[in-house]
Design an enzyme around this catalytic site. Sequence first.
Site, PDB file in Angstrom:
ATOM      1  N   LYS A 114      21.609 -21.778  17.027  1.00 64.97           N
ATOM      2  CA  LYS A 114      20.496 -21.950  16.177  1.00 64.97           C
ATOM      3  C   LYS A 114      19.498 -20.657  15.944  1.00 64.97           C
ATOM      4  CE  LYS A 114      20.090 -26.966  16.940  1.00 64.97           C
ATOM      5  NZ  LYS A 114      19.269 -28.206  17.222  1.00 64.97           N
ATOM      6  N   LYS A 160      17.263 -19.673  17.651  1.00 64.50           N
ATOM      7  CA  LYS A 160      15.992 -19.831  18.549  1.00 64.50           C
ATOM      8  C   LYS A 160      16.146 -20.971  19.557  1.00 64.50           C
ATOM      9  CE  LYS A 160      14.648 -23.504  14.968  1.00 64.50           C
ATOM     10  NZ  LYS A 160      14.061 -23.878  13.851  1.00 64.50           N
TER      11      LYS A 160
END
Length: 139
Positions: A44, A46
Amino acid sequence: MKIYLGGTFDIPHYGHIKFFETARKIAQTVVVALNTDSFVLQYKGKLPVMSYKERKEIIESCMYVSKVVPNAGGYDSSVTIEEVMPDYILHGDDWIGDEYLKQLGITQEWLDDRNITLLYTPYNKVTSTTNIKNIIKNI
């Protein structure tokens, strides 16, 4: 009977509990393959809001969940699925068919060879981690 659920389950919430409950209605043993922090960062871009350890402890406390294991293979979920050897894999119907199989790094033939059935449950669009994060941002 054993059922496999995979995911990040960042900010565990009501929708996740209902998902686990649905799984328990299908099979006596519910195994959650939890994405590691490093894989979430890779996938993702993050880190999850809650750490792997925090998410694992919360999910383990759910009465519908039998066991939580790390998704050791990252993009290749076959590693963890083979470790668990479930009768079923359950996922929300927001990812159906080949798209979901690709995400797991497996094929229908691979599932058939192992006698694993892929099941879908209606995805709860109202109670989602994304919606919760958006609500918090707007407070």
